[in-house]
Design an enzyme around this catalytic site. Structure first.
Site, mmCIF file in Angstrom:
data_model
loop_
_atom_site.group_PDB
_atom_site.id
_atom_site.type_symbol
_atom_site.label_atom_id
_atom_site.label_comp_id
_atom_site.label_asym_id
_atom_site.label_seq_id
_atom_site.Cartn_x
_atom_site.Cartn_y
_atom_site.Cartn_z
ATOM 1 N N SER A 94 35.661 43.885 45.473
ATOM 2 C CA SER A 94 36.776 43.763 44.532
ATOM 3 C C SER A 94 37.352 42.349 44.490
ATOM 4 C CB SER A 94 37.883 44.761 44.907
ATOM 5 O OG SER A 94 38.338 44.526 46.230
ATOM 6 N N ASP A 270 49.103 43.608 47.903
ATOM 7 C CA ASP A 270 48.545 44.586 48.842
ATOM 8 C C ASP A 270 48.007 43.953 50.116
ATOM 9 O OD1 ASP A 270 46.293 43.314 47.962
ATOM 10 O OD2 ASP A 270 45.377 45.060 46.997
ATOM 11 N N HIS A 273 44.141 41.363 48.138
ATOM 12 C CA HIS A 273 43.742 40.644 46.924
ATOM 13 C C HIS A 273 44.680 39.463 46.668
ATOM 14 C CE1 HIS A 273 42.057 44.748 46.371
ATOM 15 N NE2 HIS A 273 40.998 44.021 46.002
#
Length: 801
Positions: A94, A270, A273
């Site tokens: 991600s 978070d 990221h």
């Protein structure tokens, strides 16, 4: 006592620090720095691509500065041009997906993350045939190896650029166990060969793992610690590129974004990221790594090798070498007579000339070759600074501190060196030198600090540039009005001193004449002033004293010049058609367009005529003895002086308020030609109405004023860098010391060039009319040859493309 201490302090400084000693120190510094940077570049790892990818620092919240080189900020059209018909693949988890989105947003700024997760995401720009794909491979495993192997076996689907990285899922799924790290190493070893094979004909970048903000990680990510990420990064660095024999098949590591993330990861929502500005840094670094060598942007020195010297540059180098050989031969033969005094160069920008008390002795046969030899050495330094991979370059970054603090220091120094003026006339030579000096220093600080980004400062500096042109109109009008010398010798002297340095730089640095825009501007306006004053009927002060009608005649001439200016200002098409005709276009084109010349010409189009009109009114008032220019006397009566001073101060304040309220440069530039003259007039009145103000001047500013033209031109390559887009770095890692040292060398070089130009002008421009005409013919043939060679080179380049 304070005054005595002040005088003694200045005397002590001047006794031990003279310009000759300063130049010797600067020469030693240049030699040492050149040796140091050459050794460190070629023996200590001087690959600018490695610098770009591995390290840097934030200059501001969103401005990233790679170590030692400049990073270009790519626009959509540039990215599409670079990546046309290419395929780029982002492979990973991600965090790589976020980098993918930041990358395609450079290509297409309308792109946004669409919420798709754990799947492949294609992107295509059909207008340029650019394909950028994100492939979901959160772990380094056999499926990733199979994908890479398929690309090596089938070139038709192989991407040109691969950006890959993964580790967090391996840590997360196996709770950060040591067995997981060992398996990670084994899997990296398995994919290292196909990655190296892909790197043989393409580019492969391994993205090192960015840090996390452990305090805000969710419970199912708590095992992803910075300590674990460091171990996985070490594994990647140790395993990939293990085949040292094949340097071409090399995987590059992107570690700079990791360094940027260390400063911004606390802003992560978070903890895993990265914030958007940090992701954008990584994407722009990758775009520079891929595209700089293709598009070669002038402000993108990272990952870009400089072109080899062209024919004109080689020929210019041969001329300087030849001059050095002749000088050495003459020196060996005993031609040792030197000129003992170098006369002060005349002020060619404003037209003021001061005859030396004694005639300058004739130059020896060796003198011009010695001057050319010195000029060759100086040009070698220019070339090393801005056309060779020797010295580092960095981007500009504006803050109020970087502009205003040096400004305060500068004016304190200027006041410290205040002295009594030899004459108290309005705009005397010492005062105009002082005026040019402090304006030039402000402009230098403005350029190196990147203050053009701050509109109020930009608008005030625009007034300073207009003031330079005002002085050109004032000085040359005064010269022609008082002396009536329209001879060819004087015209050639002015044109030579204005243009010699720029012409040499055009040849050495491979830049068009219009690139150094101020010199073409001043040269053009000098020719216009000369034509206006020289055309029939020639009106001089002697003739005007006999009849007042001649004053009306000179005003009619100025009115005609004003109408000429207005006609062209409102006829852009005609203006561009005239200046686009070859060979005139070679003097005024920049990047194949006349637009820059049009912009510069139009912006300060009235400054020259303001200066000429002011000179006319002042000289008439002076002749009529209306002004009181005695020492300590106010210029007008007390009442009129106070009123004019009040109006001038209010004018300054009003302009500053207006400049501070400017919304954009375009709108304010439209107003600038009509109001800049008022600010220049207000300054002249404030500086000259009080008698005590006219009686003092700053010798510090006046010294810089005498070499203001050289300072303005030299800054392009040996103080700034990348043709003014960046800053030259002589001392890496210490910006303050770097600025001090580079400024010291820069000022010494500018002063020496001023003296060299003066010496060569005496040789190149003889007073004998016949000899002068022959040299003009030779210069014309030489210039025509250069223009034809340039045109031929452009034609060959066009065929090549």
């Amino acid at each position: 006592m304070a005054v005595l201490a002040y005088s003694l302090g200045k005397r002590e400084i001047n006794q031990y620090f003279c310009i000759k000693n300063a130049k010797l120190l600067s020469l030693a510094a240049v030699i040492l720095l050149t040796v140091f940077h050459t050794v460190s570049r070629y023996y200590g790892g001087g690959d600018t691509c490695e610098w770009l990818l591995s390290s840097g620092r934030f200059l501001g919240e969103n401005v990233w500065q790679p170590y030692g080189c400049m990073m270009h900020k790519y626009k959509s059209i540039e990215a599409k041009t670079c990546l046309a018909e290419k395929r780029v693949a982002f492979i990973g988890d991600s965090r790589i997906r976020q980098l993918f989105y930041s990358y395609i947003q450079i290509i297409d700024p309308t792109q946004r993350e669409n919420g798709r997760k754990h799947e492949n995401i294609p992107f295509e720009d059909r207008s340029s045939s650019v394909n950028v794909d994100f492939l979901w491979y959160p772990e380094v495993n056999n499926s990733l190896k199979e994908r890479l192997m398929s690309w090596t076996e089938d070139p038709s689907v192989k991407p040109d650029v691969v950006i890959i990285g993964a580790a967090t899922w391996s840590i997360k799924l196996r709770s950060g166990s040591s067995e997981a790290l060992q398996q990670y190493r084994a899997n990296l070893t398995a994919i290292s060969l196909p990655l190296e094979q892909l790197a043989e004909d393409g580019e492969v970048y391994w993205v090192l793992q960015d840090p996390v903000h452990e305090e805000v990680l969710s419970d199912n990510r708590k095992m992803i610690t910075n300590e674990q990420l460091e171990l996985y990064n070490e594994a990647a660095l140790d395993t990939l590129n293990s085949n040292k024999k094949n340097a071409k098949a090399r995987v590059r590591f992107l570690g700079a974004s990791r360094q940027a993330a260390m400063e911004t990861i606390a802003q992560s929502a978070d903890g895993l990221h990265l914030p958007e500005n940090t992701r954008s840094v990584g994407a722009m670094i990758l775009m520079n790594a891929v595209c700089n060598k293709v598009l070669r942007p002038i402000d993108g020195s990272c990952c870009q090798s400089l072109p080899a010297p062209n024919l004109l540059q080689k020929l210019t180098g041969c001329v300087f070498l030849g001059s050095a050989l002749v000088f050495l031969v003459l020196h060996a033969l005993g031609h040792n007579r030197h000129w003992k005094s170098r006369p002060t160069p005349p002020d060619v920008e404003s037209g003021e000339e001061k005859k030396p008390a004694t005639a300058a002795p004739p130059l020896s046969h060796k003198a011009p070759f010695q001057a050319m030899c010195k000029m060759g050495l100086i040009m070698a330094y220019f070339y090393l600074c801005d056309r060779a991979d020797i010295f580092m370059k960095e981007q500009k970054f504006y803050t109020h501190t970087t502009f205003f603090i040096p400004l305060i220091y500068m004016f304190v120094l200027g006041i410290f060196y205040s002295e009594n003026s030899k004459e108290t006339k309005l705009l005397n030579r010492e005062q105009t030198d002082e005026w040019k000096g402090w304006m030039q220093l402000v402009i230098l600080i403005y350029h190196i600090s990147g203050a053009s980004a701050f509109i109020p400062v930009y608008m005030h500096v625009r007034v300073l540039v207009a003031a330079y042109l005002f002085q050109t109109g004032y000085g040359h009008f005064s010269f022609f009005w008082l002396k009536g010398d329209f001879g060819l010798y004087r015209v050639c002297q002015v044109l030579f001193r204005l243009n010699f340095l720029v012409i040499v730089l055009c040849l050495v640095m491979d830049r068009p004449y219009q690139f150094y825009y101020f010199v073409p501007l001043v040269t053009f306006w000098f020719v216009i002033i000369y034509a206006t004053m020289a055309m029939w009927p020639q009106i001089l002060q002697k003739k005007a004293n006999g009849s007042g009608m001649w004053h009306i005649g000179i005003l009619v001439k100025l009115l005609g010049l004003l109408l000429f200016i207005c006609f062209f200002a409102y006829s852009q098409g005609l203006f561009e058609n005239i200046f686009s005709v070859w060979p005139v276009s070679k003097l005024f084109e920049l990047n194949g367009s006349i637009h820059e010349w049009w912009f510069r010409w139009k912006l300060d189009r009235f400054a020259i005529i303001h200066g000429m009109l002011f000179a006319c009114v002042y000289l008439v008032l002076q002749k009529c003895q209306v002004l009181s220019e005695g020492k300590g006397e106010p210029l007008f009566s007390i009442r009129i002086s106070n009123i004019l001073l009040l109006i001038s101060v209010v004018s300054f304040m009003t302009y500053s308020i207006w400049a501070s309220s400017c919304k954009n440069k375009t709108e304010c530039n439209e107003m600038h030609p009509y109001i800049s003259g008022l600010q220049i007039l207000a300054f002249i009145l404030i500086r000259n109405i009080p008698g005590y103000a006219r009686s003092l001047y700053s010798s510090f500013f006046a010294w810089f004023g005498k070499i203001s033209l050289e300072l303005f031109i030299c800054q392009y390559h040996i103080w700034l860098a990348a043709d003014t887009k960046g800053i030259l770095v002589l001392i890496p890692g210490n910006p303050s010391l770097n600025i001090i040292l580079s400024t010291f060398i820069f000022v010494c070089v500018a002063h020496e060039i001023s003296l060299i130009t003066n010496d060569l002008a005496q040789v190149a421009i003889p007073k004998d009319g016949g000899a002068l005409l022959k040299r003009l013919l030779v210069a014309g043939v030489f210039t025509l040859g250069l223009l034809l060679m340039s045109k031929s080179a452009e034609g060959n380049q066009g065929e090549g493309h």
